[in-house]
Design an enzyme around this catalytic site. Structure first.
Site, mmCIF file in Angstrom:
data_model
loop_
_atom_site.group_PDB
_atom_site.id
_atom_site.type_symbol
_atom_site.label_atom_id
_atom_site.label_comp_id
_atom_site.label_asym_id
_atom_site.label_seq_id
_atom_site.Cartn_x
_atom_site.Cartn_y
_atom_site.Cartn_z
ATOM 1 N N SER A 23 23.946 41.591 40.152
ATOM 2 C CA SER A 23 24.667 40.332 40.013
ATOM 3 C C SER A 23 25.446 40.091 41.299
ATOM 4 O O SER A 23 25.979 41.022 41.898
ATOM 5 C CB SER A 23 25.629 40.430 38.838
ATOM 6 O OG SER A 23 26.611 39.426 38.946
ATOM 7 N N GLU A 53 29.235 35.804 35.421
ATOM 8 C CA GLU A 53 28.088 36.711 35.306
ATOM 9 C C GLU A 53 27.167 36.269 34.162
ATOM 10 O O GLU A 53 25.939 36.354 34.279
ATOM 11 C CB GLU A 53 28.586 38.146 35.095
ATOM 12 C CG GLU A 53 27.555 39.203 35.408
ATOM 13 C CD GLU A 53 28.189 40.579 35.612
ATOM 14 O OE1 GLU A 53 28.828 40.790 36.656
ATOM 15 O OE2 GLU A 53 28.069 41.426 34.723
ATOM 16 N N GLU A 106 36.381 49.294 48.119
ATOM 17 C CA GLU A 106 35.887 47.942 47.880
ATOM 18 C C GLU A 106 36.805 46.907 48.548
ATOM 19 O O GLU A 106 36.339 45.961 49.193
ATOM 20 C CB GLU A 106 35.819 47.677 46.371
ATOM 21 C CG GLU A 106 35.235 46.322 46.005
ATOM 22 C CD GLU A 106 35.298 46.048 44.510
ATOM 23 O OE1 GLU A 106 36.332 46.350 43.884
ATOM 24 O OE2 GLU A 106 34.318 45.532 43.965
ATOM 25 N N LYS A 115 37.796 51.517 44.350
ATOM 26 C CA LYS A 115 38.375 50.180 44.512
ATOM 27 C C LYS A 115 39.105 50.059 45.846
ATOM 28 O O LYS A 115 39.223 48.974 46.405
ATOM 29 C CB LYS A 115 39.339 49.873 43.369
ATOM 30 C CG LYS A 115 38.653 49.648 42.037
ATOM 31 C CD LYS A 115 38.080 48.241 41.922
ATOM 32 C CE LYS A 115 37.183 48.120 40.700
ATOM 33 N NZ LYS A 115 36.312 46.961 40.773
ATOM 34 N N CYS A 125 35.460 53.052 33.227
ATOM 35 C CA CYS A 125 36.694 53.104 34.026
ATOM 36 C C CYS A 125 37.770 53.986 33.393
ATOM 37 O O CYS A 125 38.615 54.529 34.102
ATOM 38 C CB CYS A 125 37.249 51.701 34.205
ATOM 39 S SG CYS A 125 36.013 50.531 34.738
ATOM 40 N N GLU A 180 25.243 33.447 35.383
ATOM 41 C CA GLU A 180 24.228 33.930 36.320
ATOM 42 C C GLU A 180 23.035 34.514 35.563
ATOM 43 O O GLU A 180 21.871 34.249 35.903
ATOM 44 C CB GLU A 180 24.840 34.985 37.256
ATOM 45 C CG GLU A 180 23.862 35.453 38.324
ATOM 46 C CD GLU A 180 24.401 36.579 39.205
ATOM 47 O OE1 GLU A 180 25.578 36.967 39.034
ATOM 48 O OE2 GLU A 180 23.630 37.069 40.052
ATOM 49 N N CYS A 190 30.471 45.265 38.686
ATOM 50 C CA CYS A 190 31.936 45.461 38.647
ATOM 51 C C CYS A 190 32.377 46.778 39.251
ATOM 52 O O CYS A 190 33.531 46.950 39.599
ATOM 53 C CB CYS A 190 32.453 45.434 37.217
ATOM 54 S SG CYS A 190 31.972 43.985 36.336
ATOM 55 N N GLU A 213 33.364 42.090 53.764
ATOM 56 C CA GLU A 213 33.026 40.790 53.153
ATOM 57 C C GLU A 213 34.110 40.313 52.195
ATOM 58 O O GLU A 213 34.103 39.169 51.766
ATOM 59 C CB GLU A 213 31.703 40.762 52.454
ATOM 60 C CG GLU A 213 30.879 41.783 51.844
ATOM 61 C CD GLU A 213 30.816 43.233 52.179
ATOM 62 O OE1 GLU A 213 31.252 43.657 53.273
ATOM 63 O OE2 GLU A 213 30.331 43.965 51.339
#
Lengths: 593, 154
Positions: free
Chosen positions: A327, A280, A369, A366, A523, A283, A307, A374
């Protein structure tokens, strides 16, 4: 100041204090249900009713501000009878299959029933007359209306903390229910799966979708090699579900417990958190170069972190035009998953088809996710099962492990080493701090100019934080950044994320880099963390995270030896071809409801 | 089904985009189309920058803000106690016979929807019903046939 009497004891409190808060100061416990310290007053469950001498009716302590000379009784016969009836009425609309319920012994209604209404029920059971359905559509949580007592904590959570309002109160009277838009499945509405409602639901109406049995099955399957990763925020909260006070760091004991549960390899999400920083950070610097030097109009700035899967789904629904600002880095969980079935499988010489990849997360999003189509860049489902902190605690109890007596142990290798920069990913501001520690050093060759590497301006519980870092003494390659002021912002809780996103979207704010975490406090306050949650508990977990960071030998992601090694042996270079294949992703525009 | 076109935008201009504009906007849509489509509720949510679930929550609270497809003429027969005692059931079965639908249903040509309603305040002239905004009172199976036939000819 206002003086009043509660149960004949005098107390002086500030004006505007509620009767409930005043009673707490005296150590007088008034039961509550719809009340939650993170949320506005609702006053709808009536469990907290108390008697005010001279008043015609009982009053709700949570909603009533104190006034001079009040004479309150919290335990009179009238109050006791009313409270019993109120709890009974709530129970009459609640499908009380307690022994089969996931929230058994963790249910606030059950606790109240235990105190006030045992024996014969005095009201008709209305649940069997109601047609109810259980919404299992989300991979993250279940919504069971037959257990809902309509306290509306979830509705307030979704509106006030998350600015999503995926659920609202619909219909009226006996038909009143908590509903998504036109009662659509939760998987087909704007819900981010953040689980903040799950964390605050007092009953079993909203619970995480559990995968404990599937994980046990994998562990007991001799053909499977089960790897487990643990997120940074889990180690500072797991203790709460196992008898410790909030803020206790249990990292080493947790590793031992996971080994005793039978996982074949106990690894750390912190490893891929460090990797995320490299990817990141690179990036961000690449984007800055493209915009500032190459004047590339197709590169989007500011860059948002990626994230937090709750935040990702939020922006996909609400600000799809800003998806290029996200990102492209996968979250540490998904980077880990992609590498577990490629790099790890190769190194350990294990058939990736036999690897079951489990992650322990403070998060319900999560689970969603991991289910995204993908997230299969290894050729398999990169992460097979996601368990919350709470579910891990359940497994530890199921296995009969005496957690307190465990000897602490260290993570396995490979993909087990980490730095302090990775562990602070678990708190709001942590990803930013970790990124700055690395990016600044990459560009200038010197550590960030903050005592002990502690970048205090990006820390803390303020909803939106801003900071400016002046870049000085750049190396030749990064000369174009000399003297530049890197403007960053940090938001936690989607209500704050929305403020920042709106400001960026309307051009009212100009930043280069923005960290967003969907949950309050980051988190550490995730939807999968131990219940209850409030700001004091979250602060303690946050202190524990920063203390964990201070105790690490290495505190900068780029110094993680396994990260250095994986680029040498496998990934070649940050943002390189292999990285893009395994560690980066893309996003999808979604409907606005 | 209908498409609102520019209606929601126009109504938002007229009533404003604050939370309290929600009710008048929904009422005006229903005035024009008899019910709220999902599409129209999402449009209202977007205009007012609130969630679609909130719009649905508000609409579903009010009996007269229908979120199910309704015919051009919505018949609401009072089901409350006075009208019940004065022969509401006969009125309903007469309407069901003539329109070939049951309570809650809409005719295939989308001309009529038959519903029951709570008290509409015409107890002294029970049994009573509404067709759209118009009350009809002192109903008998004979008079209700005439009323319905009148709407069929419109």
């Amino acid at each position: 100041m206002v003086t009043l009497k509660i149960n004949d004891q005098e107390v002086k409190v500030a004006e505007g204090t509620t009767v409930l808060e005043a009673a707490k100061q005296l150590g007088v416990n008034i039961p509550t249900l719809c009340n939650h310290p993170d949320l506005c007053v609702a006053g709808n469950c009536r469990v907290c009713v108390v008697e005010q001498k001279g008043a015609r009716t009982l009053i709700a302590a949570c909603a009533m501000p104190v006034s001079e000379g009040m004479d309150i009784h919290t335990n009179s016969l009238k109050v006791r009878n009313a409270r019993k009836h109120i709890v009974e009425l709530l129970l009459s609309e609640h499908r009380a299959d307690c022994t089969k319920c996931y929230k058994n012994q963790k249910c606030e209604l059950q606790t109240l029933a235990n105190e006030y209404s045992f024996g014969e029920h005095i009201f008709l059971d209305l649940v069997e007359d109601h047609a109810y359905n259980i919404d299992r559509s989300s991979p993250s949580f279940l919504k069971d209306d037959s257990k809902c007592i309509r306290c509306q904590r979830c509705v307030r959570t979704c509106a006030q903390l998350q600015h999503v309002s995926a659920i609202a109160v619909a219909n009226k009277g006996a038909h009143m229910k908590i509903s998504s838009f036109h009662d659509r499945p939760m998987s087909h509405v704007v819900c981010t799966n953040c689980g903040q409602c799950v964390n605050r639901c007092p009953t079993g109406a909203l619970t995480e979708k559990t995968y404990i049995d599937q994980v046990w099955d994998a562990i007991y399957d001799p053909d499977k090699h089960v790897v487990v990763q643990t997120a940074p925020a889990v180690r500072v909260a797991l203790g709460e579900d196992l008898g410790y006070d909030p803020g206790e760091r249990v990292t080493g004991k947790m590793v031992t417990a996971l080994r005793q549960l039978g996982f074949d390899s106990v690894l750390d999400t912190d490893f891929t958190a460090d990797l995320t920083i490299i990817e990141e950070g690179t990036e961000l610097l690449t984007r800055l170069k493209k915009v500032l030097v190459e004047k590339d109009k197709n590169t989007a700035l500011p860059m948002f972190t990626s994230c937090s899967p709750g935040w990702i789904k939020f922006i996909e629904h609400k600000y799809p035009h800003m998806l290029p600002n996200l990102s492209t880095c996968k979250s540490p969980q998904q980077m880990f998953g992609a590498l577990a079935k490629t790099f790890y499988a190769q190194k350990r010489n294990i058939d990736p088809a036999k690897i079951v990849s489990v992650s322990i997360m403070p998060c319900t999003a999560k689970k969603y996710e991991a289910d995204r189509p993908e997230m299969r860049s290894s050729g398999y489902k990169d992460i097979d099962f996601v368990l919350t902190t709470r579910e891990l605690a359940v497994m530890i109890k199921q296995a009969g492990i005496d957690f307190r007596t465990l000897e602490p142990a260290r993570y396995d290798s490979i993909m087990g080493s980490s730095t302090g920069a990775a562990v602070i990913f678990g708190a709001t501001g942590g990803v930013m701090e970790a990124a700055l520690r690395t990016a600044y050093e990459l560009v200038t060759g010197k550590p960030v100019p903050f005592t002990n590497l502690n970048i205090t301006p990006v820390r803390g519980m303020e909803g939106v934080k801003e900071a400016t870092v002046k870049i000085e003494g750049t190396t030749e390659e990064w000369r174009f950044l000399e003297g530049a002021e890197l403007k960053v912002a940090i938001a936690h809780g989607l209500v704050n994320a929305n403020k920042v996103a709106k400001a960026v979207s309307t051009g009212k704010a100009s930043y280069h880099f923005i960290e967003i975490m969907a949950c309050p406090g980051g988190c550490i306050g995730g939807g999968g963390q131990p219940i209850p949650t409030n700001v004091e508990i979250r602060k303690k977990r946050m202190e524990a995270i920063y203390s964990e960071d201070m105790h690490m030998d290495l505190r900068k992601s780029h110094e993680n030896p396994e990260v250095v090694a994986i680029y040498k042996e496998f990934l070649e270079k940050p943002n390189g071809h292999k990285s893009h294949e395994l560690l980066h992703t893309h996003y999808i525009e979604r409907e606005s409801y | 089904m209908y498409h609102t076109g520019n209606l929601v935008k126009e109504l938002a201009e007229k009533h404003g985009r604050k939370r309290e504009s929600l009710m008048p906007i929904l009422q005006d849509i229903v005035k024009k189309y008899n019910y709220l489509t999902d599409e129209s509720m999402v449009e209202v949510a977007t205009e007012l920058d609130i969630s679609a679930a909130e719009v649905y929550g508000t609409a579903s609270f009010y009996t007269f803000l229908d979120t199910q497809e309704r015919g051009k003429n919505v018949i609401r027969v009072c089901k409350t106690i006075t009208c019940s005692m004065k022969g509401k059931n006969d009125i309903i079965s007469t309407i069901e016979d003539i329109l070939k639908i049951r309570v809650g249903e809409t005719t295939p040509d989308k001309m009529f929807t038959l519903l029951e309603t709570n008290c509409i305040g015409w107890c002294h002239k029970a049994p009573a019903m509404l067709i759209n905004d118009m009350p009809y009172t002192d109903l008998t199976p004979e008079t209700v046939i005439d009323v319905i036939k009148g709407y069929m000819r419109k």
